[in-house]
Design a protein around this motif. Structure first.
Motif, PDB file in Angstrom:
ATOM      1  N   PHE A 696     -59.693  40.863  43.267  1.00 45.88           N
ATOM      2  CA  PHE A 696     -60.458  41.947  43.871  1.00 45.88           C
ATOM      3  C   PHE A 696     -61.951  41.638  43.803  1.00 45.88           C
ATOM      4  O   PHE A 696     -62.701  41.832  44.769  1.00 45.88           O
ATOM      5  CB  PHE A 696     -60.150  43.263  43.145  1.00 45.88           C
ATOM      6  CG  PHE A 696     -60.960  44.437  43.622  1.00 45.88           C
ATOM      7  CD1 PHE A 696     -60.512  45.232  44.656  1.00 45.88           C
ATOM      8  CD2 PHE A 696     -62.171  44.746  43.012  1.00 45.88           C
ATOM      9  CE1 PHE A 696     -61.266  46.321  45.099  1.00 45.88           C
ATOM     10  CE2 PHE A 696     -62.932  45.829  43.433  1.00 45.88           C
ATOM     11  CZ  PHE A 696     -62.474  46.620  44.491  1.00 45.88           C
ATOM     12  N   PRO A 701     -57.616  40.831  48.886  1.00 47.38           N
ATOM     13  CA  PRO A 701     -56.737  42.000  48.779  1.00 47.38           C
ATOM     14  C   PRO A 701     -55.691  41.825  47.670  1.00 47.38           C
ATOM     15  O   PRO A 701     -55.252  40.705  47.382  1.00 47.38           O
ATOM     16  CB  PRO A 701     -56.075  42.069  50.158  1.00 47.38           C
ATOM     17  CG  PRO A 701     -57.039  41.389  51.077  1.00 47.38           C
ATOM     18  CD  PRO A 701     -57.635  40.275  50.264  1.00 47.38           C
ATOM     19  N   VAL A 754     -61.672  46.096  50.665  1.00 44.67           N
ATOM     20  CA  VAL A 754     -61.923  45.606  49.311  1.00 44.67           C
ATOM     21  C   VAL A 754     -63.424  45.574  49.037  1.00 44.67           C
ATOM     22  O   VAL A 754     -63.908  46.024  47.991  1.00 44.67           O
ATOM     23  CB  VAL A 754     -61.300  44.211  49.107  1.00 44.67           C
ATOM     24  CG1 VAL A 754     -61.769  43.590  47.784  1.00 44.67           C
ATOM     25  CG2 VAL A 754     -59.771  44.298  49.131  1.00 44.67           C
TER      26      VAL A 754
END
Length: 778
Positions: A696, A701, A754
């Motif tokens: 992350f 992802p 993200v």
């Protein structure tokens, strides 16, 4: 100053941390029986037989009752450590139409239906009190769907026998209870079959069929036939019960029942004599009175080892210290030494471990523990000597090799001036250790500036004793940073000084006179794991009092820690995300990857596997195999091993399901390679906390396999709980595939999301950084 999230965000109104079970989805399982005074002798035999036939199983046992005397309850509790008493609402069943309203036994036959009013369990296994358990019930505990029972042929139809039921949550509802009540009050069922008649009328054949060996009725043995060897549960149906004298023609069956009609003393001895895996709760419950009564050293060793495995180190010390251990009994000395070192009674531990080195089969382990004690005290020379002695006994001994490597490592030479340095307490991982823990100390330092070298930092290993010399070195620096892992966990490297991972006595913590900054530490207790409350709580309170900054890495940890503090200290605890989650912002010269490999990285964790999976590992593995095949149709799936143990996923998938995965040994990577590997893949499916937070942080992802509350804590903090799925999910394979494929299909959009979520964490980190700079004088 308390850091807050932007108004309107989920974390601005963060609720109290949910229960660990609610976060992990771990199934709660219970056994249940209706028990009264007449059937108490049968129930006591049932409990003994369950423990002796399934010694590794200990779930709650719900006792439904209406007339048990206190002495009877005491006898029941003596035979099981997790008895849950539940009084039935006897009057509720008076409105049912019955074949014989005046027969009290007929009336009580319906009381087991109260089991459907339980709401705190996901799976309930009911057992009649005229049963005896003779075999393994593991398959019953793995069942996930429907209401299961053994079918029997009645009046030309297969119907269930209600003596054993395996009930899943969808039947433990008000709606199903209403159906039972409606049928009972209407009388539209076989009245002479009582509760069983109602269930068969309501289910109308819609139940999961179990093999007859799980409810093998006595009548099949008429003519004094022997009990089949594969019988798991023998059911003494009919009017004549073994404890009432039995019935002619069934002597072999009744002998099997009477084998479990024994005194508590004999029962305890029988359980302690079993081989294989014994459940901690049962071993402690039966073993403690057995050791007190007999003084048996081998039993004391077993019980003490169970205490140690559960982090109950003082209990292990107390138990083994109360028995006389012969000088030549090496194993008990080694276990006592282990317990003593875990409560920081090091000199006593040395004496016990030295005695254990006399036996070749225990010597390597004892030498490794002696090496550990020496290393904890900063004596690398002596640690290496002990570790080498362990390897001379057993060249393959992993712990001795680890301590030899640690003791022989050449410490990095510090280049800076103490006046310009910050001291840093962290868990500094070995070269082949957990990849996430290896990366953490450097990343924590990035939160304080780009220079992470010894010019700016003085390293203090959390697991080494923080003695007077270490205190003086810290006080010579500008400040003390504590961070780099889930340090609030009781068992990785136990000590009696703090009961968490920093081995610091209170007197030396009080004497730290530079600013203390707790930075992104996690409260990492598993579902089912606990701390030594008094010592941990006292050390924690002192640390919060002394800290100029106390930041925890997720709101779940914040709520857990605040609950342990007096009101005056709670507001000192604030949010500081793990710096790995904002790597893109922290790392000098970072640039997002120009391309990504067409891969998905899959990680599973196996430390404390019992706490992670419960009875569901087989289910987890089968569902992961389905997901790997399905996701593999879109892109290549690889196994990302943070530690050596993580490679078990690839081994088990191939052995059990014929699924082969290439393994990426991330435990062998340096920090740059760990970050680069995660940045260049398209998706990471991870069970370890840092198999989610590191990818992350580099913009990749993630989907989290939740087996620990901290995974859910993190996803809640970034307002994306849908990025996680419990390892216990009934449809894990399909759910995981759906999430993964959706992210792959909308990859650019997901990467942008993200980045957006990361900005929330970066804003908090920047705000905290400004406060820390002011604290340190710029």
């Amino acid at each position: 100053m308390t850091t807050t999230f932007p108004a309107g965000s989920a974390s601005a109104q963060h609720p109290a941390a949910a229960s660990a079970h609610a976060l992990t989805g771990k199934r709660r399982i219970a056994f249940a029986s209706y028990v009264d005074e007449n059937y108490l002798p049968g129930f006591l035999v049932l409990l003994r037989s369950l423990a002796l036939s399934n010694p590794g199983v200990c779930e709650d046992f719900v006792v439904l009752y209406d007339d048990l005397r206190p002495a009877s309850v005491a006898r029941i509790r003596a035979l099981h450590p997790r008895i849950v008493l539940r009084r039935v609402n006897a009057g509720h069943y008076d409105s049912y139409v019955k074949g014989d309203q005046d027969n009290y036994l007929v009336r009580k036959a319906y009381f087991i239906l109260d089991v459907f009013r339980l709401r705190e369990y996901d799976t309930v296994v009911t057992l009649d009190t005229d049963m005896v358990v003779l075999g393994d019930l593991g398959e019953l505990l793995k069942l996930r769907e429907g209401l299961a029972a053994v079918p029997q042929f009645f009046y030309g139809r297969h119907k269930l026998n209600s003596g054993l039921l395996v009930i899943q949550r969808e039947y433990l509802t008000d709606a199903f209870c209403a159906r039972l009540d409606a049928t009972g009050r209407s009388g539209d069922y076989e009245l002479d079959k009582h509760d069983q008649g109602i269930l068969n009328a309501v289910l109308d054949g819609d139940f999961v069929r179990l093999d007859a060996r799980y409810n093998f009725v006595k009548r099949r043995l008429s003519g004094d036939l022997p009990v089949p060897e594969d019988t798991a549960i023998l059911h003494f149906t009919g009017r004549h019960k073994p404890w009432q004298g039995g019935e002619a023609g069934y002597s072999q069956a009744e002998e099997r029942w009477r084998a479990y009609e024994m005194s508590d003393a004999d029962f305890h001895a029988a359980y302690l004599a079993l081989g294989g895996t014994l459940h901690h709760d049962l071993l402690v419950h039966y073993g403690t009175p057995h050791v007190k009564r007999t003084g048996d050293v081998e039993s004391a060793r077993k019980v003490a080892a169970a205490h140690i495995a559960a982090g109950e180190y003082q209990q292990a010390v107390d138990l083994l210290s109360a028995v006389r251990i012969p000088l030549d009994e090496a194993w008990p000395h080694e276990v006592l030494g282990h317990a003593l070192m875990s409560v920081s009674r090091y000199e006593e531990a040395r004496a016990q471990l030295l005695l254990a080195t006399a036996a070749p089969n225990r010597a390597a382990t004892a030498y490794a523990r002696l090496a550990q004690i020496s290393w904890v005290h900063g004596d690398n020379t002596e640690a290496l000597r002990y570790a080498t002695a362990g390897l001379s006994v057993d060249p393959t001994h992993r712990a001795s090799r680890l301590w030899a490597q640690r003791a022989a490592a050449v410490p990095a030479q510090e280049q800076g001036s103490p006046d310009d340095q910050l001291a840093h307490v962290a868990f500094y991982m070995d070269r082949q250790g957990n990849a996430g823990d290896k990366l953490l100390p450097e990343t924590v330092r990035l939160g304080f500036g780009a220079d992470t070298t010894s010019r700016r930092w003085h390293s203090v290993h959390a697991h080494r004793l923080f003695d007077r010399a270490a205190l003086e070195r810290v006080n010579a620096r500008r400040g003390l940073v504590i961070g780099g892992g889930g340090l609030f966990i009781p068992d990785t490297m136990p000590n009696g000084n703090s009961a968490w991972q920093w081995n610091v006595p209170d007197e030396h913590l009080r004497a730290v006179d530079v600013p203390i900054m707790v930075y992104a530490v996690g409260f990492n207790a598993f579902d089912g794991q606990s701390y030594r409350a008094e010592r941990f709580n006292s050390s924690l309170r002192l640390l919060v009092e002394k800290s100029a900054f106390f930041g925890l890495r997720n709101h779940g940890s914040i709520e857990k820690v605040r609950a342990l503090l007096p009101p005056r200290l709670r507001d000192k605890v604030r949010f500081q995300p793990c710096p790995t989650t904002v790597t893109r912002q922290l790392l000098p010269g970072w640039s997002d990857p120009a391309y990504r490999e067409d891969t998905v990285l899959l990680n599973a964790a196996y430390d404390r596997a019992g706490l992670r999976f419960g009875h569901d590992y087989g289910h987890f593995l089968a569902e992961i195999a389905k997901a790997v095949r399905a996701i593999g149709a879109h892109t290549e799936v690889r196994c990302a091993a943070h530690s050596l143990d993580d490679e078990r996923l690839a081994f088990d998938l191939r052995r059990e399901h014929g699924v082969s995965l290439p393994v990426i040994p991330m435990y062998d990577f340096d920090n740059d390679a760990i970050r680069e590997t995660y940045a260049k893949t398209r998706l990471v499916i991870g069970m370890r906390g840092h198999a989610g937070m590191i990818p992350f942080g580099v913009g990749t992802p993630i989907v989290s396999l939740i087996s620990h509350p901290k995974m859910a804590y993190f996803l809640n903090d970034i307002e994306r709980p849908e990025w996680g799925v419990s390892v216990h999910d009934r449809n894990l394979g399909a759910v995981l595939t759906e999430k993964a494929v959706a992210m792959l299909d909308r990859h650019a959009e997901t990467v942008a999301d993200v980045h957006d979520r990361q900005r929330l964490l970066w804003k908090v980190t920047e705000t905290n950084a400004a406060e820390l700079r002011a604290l340190l004088g710029g």
